[in-house]
Design an enzyme around this catalytic site. Structure first.
Site, PDB file in Angstrom:
ATOM      1  N   TRP A 277      54.899  77.466  56.308  1.00 40.70           N
ATOM      2  CA  TRP A 277      54.842  77.250  54.870  1.00 40.70           C
ATOM      3  C   TRP A 277      53.389  77.003  54.468  1.00 40.70           C
ATOM      4  CZ3 TRP A 277      59.359  77.500  51.989  1.00 40.70           C
ATOM      5  CH2 TRP A 277      59.212  77.260  50.614  1.00 40.70           C
TER       6      TRP A 277
ATOM      7  N   HIS B  50      59.483  71.653  60.059  1.00 41.04           N
ATOM      8  CA  HIS B  50      60.121  72.780  59.382  1.00 41.04           C
ATOM      9  C   HIS B  50      59.565  74.117  59.878  1.00 41.04           C
ATOM     10  CE1 HIS B  50      62.096  69.985  56.590  1.00 41.04           C
ATOM     11  NE2 HIS B  50      61.011  69.287  56.803  1.00 41.04           N
TER      12      HIS B  50
ATOM     13  N   ASP C 216      67.116  71.086  57.522  1.00 41.15           N
ATOM     14  CA  ASP C 216      66.578  70.130  56.561  1.00 41.15           C
ATOM     15  C   ASP C 216      67.490  68.912  56.486  1.00 41.15           C
ATOM     16  OD1 ASP C 216      64.515  71.797  55.874  1.00 41.15           O
ATOM     17  OD2 ASP C 216      65.276  72.293  53.879  1.00 41.15           O
TER      18      ASP C 216
ATOM     19  N   HIS D 172      64.200  65.066  53.284  1.00 44.39           N
ATOM     20  CA  HIS D 172      63.138  66.046  53.043  1.00 44.39           C
ATOM     21  C   HIS D 172      62.842  66.196  51.557  1.00 44.39           C
ATOM     22  CE1 HIS D 172      60.665  69.544  53.484  1.00 44.39           C
ATOM     23  NE2 HIS D 172      61.567  70.397  53.035  1.00 44.39           N
TER      24      HIS D 172
ATOM     25  N   HIS E 259      68.381  72.919  46.999  1.00 42.81           N
ATOM     26  CA  HIS E 259      68.537  71.813  47.941  1.00 42.81           C
ATOM     27  C   HIS E 259      69.404  70.700  47.355  1.00 42.81           C
ATOM     28  CE1 HIS E 259      65.033  73.630  49.998  1.00 42.81           C
ATOM     29  NE2 HIS E 259      65.334  72.875  51.036  1.00 42.81           N
TER      30      HIS E 259
ATOM     31  N   GLU F 248      67.714  76.819  57.996  1.00 38.28           N
ATOM     32  CA  GLU F 248      66.816  77.842  57.460  1.00 38.28           C
ATOM     33  C   GLU F 248      66.115  78.629  58.569  1.00 38.28           C
ATOM     34  OE1 GLU F 248      65.719  75.438  53.327  1.00 38.28           O
ATOM     35  OE2 GLU F 248      64.532  75.042  55.133  1.00 38.28           O
TER      36      GLU F 248
END
EC number: 3.5.1.9
Length: 216
Positions: free
Chosen positions: A20, A50, A56, A60, A161, A173
């Site tokens: 990310w 992550h 998750d 988070h 989420h 994920e």
């Protein structure tokens, strides 16, 4: 009867793994070699929780949410259905209603984004509030997606989420589903017991369910 083989649907963890933007990339080094220790090699990894295929925890995105060690392990072991949603641009009620989800507890969704662990996609389908609510009404307790997040990468509200949490649906994920046919499988995707963790990498594996395992 021959037992079906397990299929690894995890992203390999190596230094080429996309991360990310702004987050901690995965890095592995052999910190101590056998020549140094006289007996063993000892590796060290640095990573975001992550990185790659991961779960998750509610913490988070919610300061009062459960940590990874608080989650029910039963969510991450058991029968799962893989569906091909690659013809849809959003993971909403309209999309999910195209599939038979009766009796489905764990749902793995193939999206239109090709699986490429070394490339972070700039855009990908996200779970909408109506989509999460629909899954909740159907009794789904875990959703797995083959993209980095259930929300769009530009989202700050993280409505997907929060809607999934409201419906008590766990989040998995970055699973790899491009070569996986639709159908019913056994899933194992256990998070690590990181006591204060807001997430955890997992080794996610599936194997096709035989007819007698489906109760047919």
């Amino acid at each position: 009867m021959n037992e079906a083989k397990w299929i690894d649907i995890s992203q390999p963890l190596d230094d080429k793994l996309a991360h990310w933007p702004g987050d901690t990339p995965f890095q592995y080094v052999t910190e101590y070699t056998k020549e140094q220790t006289g007996s063993v090699n000892i590796g060290k990894m640095t990573t975001s929780l992550h990185s790659g295929t991961h779960v998750d925890a509610p913490f988070h995105f919610d300061n009062s949410g459960a940590r990874i060690l608080d989650l029910d392990l039963e969510l991450f072991i058991g029968q799962a259905r893989v569906i091909d949603g690659s013809s849809f641009t959003m993971l909403n009620e309209e999309m999910f209603s195209h599939f038979n989800l009766d009796g489905v507890t764990r749902l793995l969704v193939k999206t239109l984004v090709p699986n490429n662990p070394i490339h972070f996609p700039a855009d990908f389908p996200s779970v909408t509030t109506c989509g999460a609510n629909y899954l909740g009404k159907k009794g789904v307790k875990l959703i797995g997606v083959d993209v980095p997040s259930v929300d769009h990468p530009d989202s700050k509200e993280l409505s997907g989420h929060h809607a999934l949490l409201k419906n008590e649906i766990a989040i998995l994920e970055n699973v790899m589903l491009d070569s996986v046919p639709d159908g019913d499988y056994e899933l194992i995707a256990l998070p690590l017991p990181i006591k204060e963790g807001d997430g955890s990498p997992v080794r996610a594996v599936i194997r096709p369910l035989l007819l007698d395992e489906k109760g047919e």
